[in-house]
Design an enzyme around this catalytic site. Sequence first.
Site, PDB file in Angstrom:
ATOM      1  N   HIS A 204       0.800  -1.230   0.000  1.00 40.63           N
ATOM      2  CA  HIS A 204       0.000   0.000   0.000  1.00 40.63           C
ATOM      3  C   HIS A 204       0.831   1.277   0.000  1.00 40.63           C
ATOM      4  O   HIS A 204       0.272   2.370  -0.080  1.00 40.63           O
ATOM      5  CB  HIS A 204      -0.974   0.023   1.185  1.00 40.63           C
ATOM      6  CG  HIS A 204      -0.293   0.250   2.500  1.00 40.63           C
ATOM      7  ND1 HIS A 204       0.190  -0.777   3.260  1.00 40.63           N
ATOM      8  CD2 HIS A 204      -0.006   1.389   3.174  1.00 40.63           C
ATOM      9  CE1 HIS A 204       0.741  -0.289   4.354  1.00 40.63           C
ATOM     10  NE2 HIS A 204       0.642   1.027   4.338  1.00 40.63           N
TER      11      HIS A 204
HETATM   12  C1  UD1 Z   1      -2.041   5.529   5.270  1.00 38.83           C
HETATM   13  C2  UD1 Z   1      -0.805   6.096   5.953  1.00 38.83           C
HETATM   14  C3  UD1 Z   1       0.271   5.014   6.032  1.00 38.83           C
HETATM   15  C4  UD1 Z   1      -0.257   3.775   6.700  1.00 38.83           C
HETATM   16  C5  UD1 Z   1      -1.519   3.319   6.021  1.00 38.83           C
HETATM   17  C6  UD1 Z   1      -2.131   2.175   6.796  1.00 38.83           C
HETATM   18  C7  UD1 Z   1      -0.314   8.480   5.623  1.00 38.83           C
HETATM   19  C8  UD1 Z   1       0.581   9.431   4.950  1.00 38.83           C
HETATM   20  N1  UD1 Z   1      -0.243   7.211   5.209  1.00 38.83           N
HETATM   21  O1  UD1 Z   1      -1.684   5.205   3.940  1.00 38.83           O
HETATM   22  O2  UD1 Z   1       1.363   5.502   6.800  1.00 38.83           O
HETATM   23  O3  UD1 Z   1       0.716   2.774   6.595  1.00 38.83           O
HETATM   24  O4  UD1 Z   1      -2.480   4.390   5.993  1.00 38.83           O
HETATM   25  O5  UD1 Z   1      -2.955   1.398   6.002  1.00 38.83           O
HETATM   26  O6  UD1 Z   1      -1.048   8.837   6.500  1.00 38.83           O
HETATM   27  N2  UD1 Z   1      -9.059   4.731   0.797  1.00 38.83           N
HETATM   28  C9  UD1 Z   1     -10.307   4.187   0.592  1.00 38.83           C
HETATM   29  N3  UD1 Z   1     -10.912   3.568   1.644  1.00 38.83           N
HETATM   30  C10 UD1 Z   1     -10.329   3.467   2.869  1.00 38.83           C
HETATM   31  C11 UD1 Z   1      -9.043   3.997   3.059  1.00 38.83           C
HETATM   32  C12 UD1 Z   1      -8.419   4.641   2.001  1.00 38.83           C
HETATM   33  O7  UD1 Z   1     -10.856   4.268  -0.495  1.00 38.83           O
HETATM   34  O8  UD1 Z   1     -10.949   2.905   3.780  1.00 38.83           O
HETATM   35  C13 UD1 Z   1      -8.398   5.466  -0.297  1.00 38.83           C
HETATM   36  C14 UD1 Z   1      -8.272   6.951   0.069  1.00 38.83           C
HETATM   37  O9  UD1 Z   1      -9.413   7.673  -0.248  1.00 38.83           O
HETATM   38  C15 UD1 Z   1      -7.065   7.366  -0.734  1.00 38.83           C
HETATM   39  C16 UD1 Z   1      -6.211   6.086  -0.780  1.00 38.83           C
HETATM   40  O10 UD1 Z   1      -7.072   5.009  -0.449  1.00 38.83           O
HETATM   41  O11 UD1 Z   1      -7.435   7.719  -2.021  1.00 38.83           O
HETATM   42  C17 UD1 Z   1      -5.046   6.143   0.175  1.00 38.83           C
HETATM   43  O12 UD1 Z   1      -5.498   6.339   1.513  1.00 38.83           O
HETATM   44  P1  UD1 Z   1      -4.623   7.204   2.563  1.00 38.83           P
HETATM   45  O13 UD1 Z   1      -5.228   7.087   3.902  1.00 38.83           O
HETATM   46  O14 UD1 Z   1      -4.407   8.578   2.056  1.00 38.83           O
HETATM   47  O15 UD1 Z   1      -3.198   6.527   2.528  1.00 38.83           O
HETATM   48  P2  UD1 Z   1      -2.792   5.010   2.832  1.00 38.83           P
HETATM   49  O16 UD1 Z   1      -2.080   4.479   1.641  1.00 38.83           O
HETATM   50  O17 UD1 Z   1      -3.954   4.262   3.338  1.00 38.83           O
HETATM   51  N1  UDP Z   2      -4.090  -5.972   8.780  1.00 38.44           N
HETATM   52  C1  UDP Z   2      -5.394  -6.452   8.913  1.00 38.44           C
HETATM   53  N2  UDP Z   2      -6.051  -6.872   7.787  1.00 38.44           N
HETATM   54  C2  UDP Z   2      -5.471  -6.860   6.545  1.00 38.44           C
HETATM   55  C3  UDP Z   2      -4.144  -6.355   6.434  1.00 38.44           C
HETATM   56  C4  UDP Z   2      -3.489  -5.906   7.574  1.00 38.44           C
HETATM   57  O1  UDP Z   2      -5.928  -6.506  10.009  1.00 38.44           O
HETATM   58  O2  UDP Z   2      -6.124  -7.267   5.585  1.00 38.44           O
HETATM   59  C5  UDP Z   2      -3.400  -5.483  10.002  1.00 38.44           C
HETATM   60  C6  UDP Z   2      -2.038  -6.073  10.244  1.00 38.44           C
HETATM   61  O3  UDP Z   2      -2.127  -7.264  10.998  1.00 38.44           O
HETATM   62  C7  UDP Z   2      -1.335  -4.968  11.027  1.00 38.44           C
HETATM   63  C8  UDP Z   2      -1.958  -3.715  10.500  1.00 38.44           C
HETATM   64  O4  UDP Z   2      -3.158  -4.102   9.833  1.00 38.44           O
HETATM   65  O5  UDP Z   2      -1.626  -5.085  12.410  1.00 38.44           O
HETATM   66  C9  UDP Z   2      -1.003  -3.067   9.528  1.00 38.44           C
HETATM   67  O6  UDP Z   2      -1.660  -2.064   8.849  1.00 38.44           O
HETATM   68  P1  UDP Z   2      -1.098  -1.427   7.517  1.00 38.44           P
HETATM   69  O7  UDP Z   2      -0.210  -2.381   6.824  1.00 38.44           O
HETATM   70  O8  UDP Z   2      -2.297  -0.923   6.809  1.00 38.44           O
HETATM   71  O9  UDP Z   2      -0.320  -0.160   8.069  1.00 38.44           O
HETATM   72  P2  UDP Z   2       1.187   0.092   8.517  1.00 38.44           P
HETATM   73  O10 UDP Z   2       1.527  -0.839   9.609  1.00 38.44           O
HETATM   74  O11 UDP Z   2       2.042  -0.073   7.297  1.00 38.44           O
HETATM   75  O12 UDP Z   2       1.182   1.516   8.945  1.00 38.44           O
END
Ligand code: UD1
Ligand code: UDP
Length: 365
Positions: A204
Amino acid sequence: MKIMTVLGARPQFIKASAVSGLIRKQHSECLVHTGQHFDFNMSELFFRELNIPRPDYDLGISGGTHAEQVGFMVRKLDKVMQEEKPDAVLVYGDTNSTLAGALVASQNKIPVIHVEAGLRSFDRSMPEEVNRILVDCVSTLLFAPTAQAVKNLEQEGFSKKTHLVGDVMYDIFCRFEPVVRERKPVIIHQWGLKEKGYSVLTIHRQGNVDKRKNLRNILEGLSQSGEMFVFPVHPRTKNILSEIIFDNVLKEFGPRLRRIDPLGYIDFMALVSGGKMVVTDSGGLQKEAYMLGVPCLTLRDSTEWVETIKTKWNRLVPVETDQIRMSVKNVKKGKRFSRLYGDANAAEKIVNVITETFCHENTYY
Ligand code: UD1
Ligand code: UDP
């Protein structure tokens, strides 16, 4: 005292499930969900499964550029903090929700408590690294999960406000490990898998997903390795994978790539525990793979969780097709080390230090 917790992303819900309940035994908590993650299985599912208290506010802010996202959050959080007047604001990790919460609190002269402080990948091209540095700077209390995080904070001159407490995700891991072990055969059966006959993939990071070339390298390398991957697809990745340029590589991968919706914590951990390896760019998952004794390949040039590399359970793999293919073929287990992430009582230590600092000492600001 009244503590406002600001969160918004999946890993923060998991972390809050360790801390919020304990906060509420000694203090009152106002929970603010920024809305950053909003799909059912990126947000609500965790609140239900992990018994996290309902948010008092849901600000409904997501998407946009980083600056836009933080900007909208700042505006709404400012109003909420001025209305609620908390005694302290607690934030987790390194997301845009973390930065917005910490910034607004510090601008309103409210002490900031940072859980998972001091992590550094030393790669400022990642927004998360910038968020970590800024949030640690404006915090009053820094809760470090690892010895390395403490060292990083010492080097930046923050020793006085640093407390080594362990990792709240390890608290959660230990709490749910028996349930995860029980769920493993169920989830393996549900998806028609064989134990250690598949691996788990999550991607991601902006650098790996929004840069189409990198995403294609990842898929090609994994496909050429001949392994089978179960891939709970993050919404950011799902959007981009639907583009026509990925049709060929997905076709070549065929049924060896099982794309599924993101899972709840217990199902996901059960899936990982039955897998042969993890391939990821997640932060939290690198540690969970170590905790479960599953080898991990991290598709990044750097990591903030350096212990997983030192124990050899985790390897950094450049996002190049050949390197990925070879790394998957040569994946190996590492060595066990104890107490890397504390004693599974990080949340308890955090709440005790908060009480000591704000209710007994009165010298914090
Ligand atoms: C964010 C965090 C990242 C973390 C990750 C956990 C920042 C800079 N990044 O990245 O550090 O590791 O979350 O998963 O804060 N979206 C949906 N539905 C959702 C969530 C997101 O459609 O439920 C879409 C958003 O609208 C956006 C894209 O996914 O267009 C990215 O989401 P965003 O929260 O900005 O960044 P992540 O890649 O999720
Ligand atoms: N995780 C989850 N379901 C999934 C993928 C990840 O519950 O389908 C959990 C995973 O076990 C971990 C957390 O989400 O505890 C990690 O989140 P993510 O990778 O989105 O964020 P990051 O740790 O990179 O910030």
